[in-house]
Design a protein around this motif. Structure first.
Motif, short mmCIF file in Angstrom:
data_model
loop_
_atom_site.label_atom_id
_atom_site.label_comp_id
_atom_site.label_asym_id
_atom_site.label_seq_id
_atom_site.Cartn_x
_atom_site.Cartn_y
_atom_site.Cartn_z
N GLY A 89 0.81 -1.20 0.00
CA GLY A 89 0.00 0.00 0.00
C GLY A 89 0.85 1.26 0.00
O GLY A 89 2.03 1.26 -0.37
N GLY A 90 0.25 2.36 0.44
CA GLY A 90 0.98 3.62 0.58
C GLY A 90 1.52 4.14 -0.74
O GLY A 90 0.89 4.04 -1.79
N ARG A 91 2.74 4.68 -0.67
CA ARG A 91 3.34 5.27 -1.86
C ARG A 91 3.66 4.23 -2.92
O ARG A 91 3.56 4.52 -4.12
N ILE A 92 4.04 3.04 -2.48
CA ILE A 92 4.33 1.98 -3.45
C ILE A 92 3.09 1.67 -4.27
O ILE A 92 3.14 1.55 -5.50
N ASP A 93 1.96 1.55 -3.60
CA ASP A 93 0.69 1.29 -4.28
C ASP A 93 0.35 2.42 -5.24
O ASP A 93 -0.05 2.20 -6.39
N THR A 94 0.56 3.66 -4.79
CA THR A 94 0.23 4.82 -5.62
C THR A 94 1.07 4.86 -6.88
O THR A 94 0.56 5.06 -7.99
N VAL A 95 2.38 4.65 -6.73
CA VAL A 95 3.28 4.71 -7.89
C VAL A 95 2.96 3.61 -8.89
O VAL A 95 2.85 3.86 -10.10
N ILE A 96 2.77 2.39 -8.39
CA ILE A 96 2.51 1.26 -9.30
C ILE A 96 1.19 1.44 -10.03
O ILE A 96 1.11 1.25 -11.25
N MET A 97 0.15 1.80 -9.30
CA MET A 97 -1.16 1.90 -9.93
C MET A 97 -1.26 3.10 -10.87
O MET A 97 -2.01 3.06 -11.84
N ARG A 98 -0.53 4.19 -10.57
CA ARG A 98 -0.53 5.31 -11.53
C ARG A 98 0.17 4.89 -12.82
O ARG A 98 -0.20 5.32 -13.90
N LEU A 99 1.21 4.07 -12.69
CA LEU A 99 1.88 3.54 -13.88
C LEU A 99 0.92 2.67 -14.68
O LEU A 99 0.88 2.74 -15.92
N MET A 100 0.13 1.85 -13.99
CA MET A 100 -0.85 1.01 -14.67
C MET A 100 -1.93 1.87 -15.34
O MET A 100 -2.40 1.55 -16.44
N ASP A 101 -2.29 2.96 -14.69
CA ASP A 101 -3.30 3.86 -15.28
C ASP A 101 -2.77 4.49 -16.57
O ASP A 101 -3.53 4.69 -17.53
#
Length: 301
Positions: free
Chosen positions: A128-140
């Protein structure tokens, strides 16, 4: 008051619940006639891909790139079941040899995309946290491009070849796996047994791959079974545009492109490769729908 001993019968489910769940899955899948038909078609196509070329090379004189200019654009006949193309090559032979190439693109691209997507998704969902944000924004960002355009851009950069098509289709399959795995991981990591395992001192690596991953395999299997059809269709589309397997390799999408100029005078040149693409994609879609229904707990009766 004396205590009575109650003998609980030992059943297969108590001995091996995972084996029982597999049996229930196969029973539910067998009840879906469309899925059974799709599975039988897939099995037949796989057998044809590996056995067909051997049968043709052993018992006939036809080869996929054998030309006969005197017999070009001939219609279907007893000698040439699917007719011949503009170089006099037997289309049936080329379709059989091209089956392995098509399945190769479908299975390996989904395997690559699945591995990368599962890793991204499970890491994002677990930490979760920043790791989740970075990965999912890349997927977006990857999802912002239509799949075929993203694959087209990747192949245009890497160059047209069968290997590059597999890489391109695999990359555009990553976001679909990542989103599914992330959602499943978020629900599993909140369960009590995960907290208990963590309290016992288990490492994150062990928790992820020993306890979380086995419990989210169902959506991964469903996604993979449905994604193969999309991968095959995308691979054929890239080959049709001249960015996939290069001539004279008998890839179905490339065969469609070769038959396009002769649609009116010899429609069979493009008809049979196109029908094979439709048949394979339909079989994987029907089977994937059946797998999804069989793995869905809500479908239990």
């Amino acid at each position: 008051m004396s205590e009575e001993t109650v003998n609980v019968p030992v059943t297969a489910e108590r001995i091996n619940p995972r084996l029982e769940s597999y049996k229930q899955f196969w029973r539910r899948l067998a009840k879906n006639k469309a899925a059974v038909i799709g599975g039988c078609l897939i099995l037949f196509i796989i057998i044809m891909a590996f056995v067909g070329p051997w049968i043709i090379t052993t018992f006939t004189d036809y080869r996929p790139n054998q030309t006969d200019i005197t017999n070009k654009l001939a219609g279907p006949s007893a000698a040439h079941w699917f007719g011949t193309d503009n170089f006099g090559r037997d289309i049936f032979t080329r379709v059989i040899f091209g089956t392995k190439l098509t399945l190769y693109v479908g299975f390996f691209s989904v395997f690559i995309g699945g591995i990368i997507g599962v890793i991204f998704g499970i890491v994002a969902g677990y930490y979760g946290g920043r790791i989740d944000t970075v990965i999912m924004r890349l997927m977006d960002v990857l999802l912002a491009f239509p799949g075929i355009l993203l694959a087209l851009a990747i192949v245009a950069v890497l160059g047209g070849s069968l290997t590059n098509v597999i890489i391109a289709v695999g990359i555009f399959s990553v976001p679909a796996f990542a989103r599914v795995v992330r959602g499943s991981t978020l629900s599993v990591r909140k369960l009590e047994y995960i907290d208990a395992v963590r309290a016992l001192g288990a490492s994150d690596f062990r928790i992820i791959f020993k306890h979380i991953l086995p419990n989210i395999m169902s959506p991964i299997i469903v996604q993979a079974s449905l994604r193969i059809a999309t991968a095959i269709l995308t691979g054929a589309g890239l080959a049709f545009l001249g960015l996939g397997a290069q001539p004279p390799r008998p890839e179905w999408g490339a065969m469609l492109n070769e038959g396009r100029p002769f649609m009116y005078e010899a429609g069979h040149v493009a008809l049979f490769p196109g029908l094979m693409i439709v048949l394979v994609v339909l079989a994987f879609n029907i089977f994937g729908d059946g797998v999804r229904d069989a793995l869905d707990p809500k479908m239990k009766k």
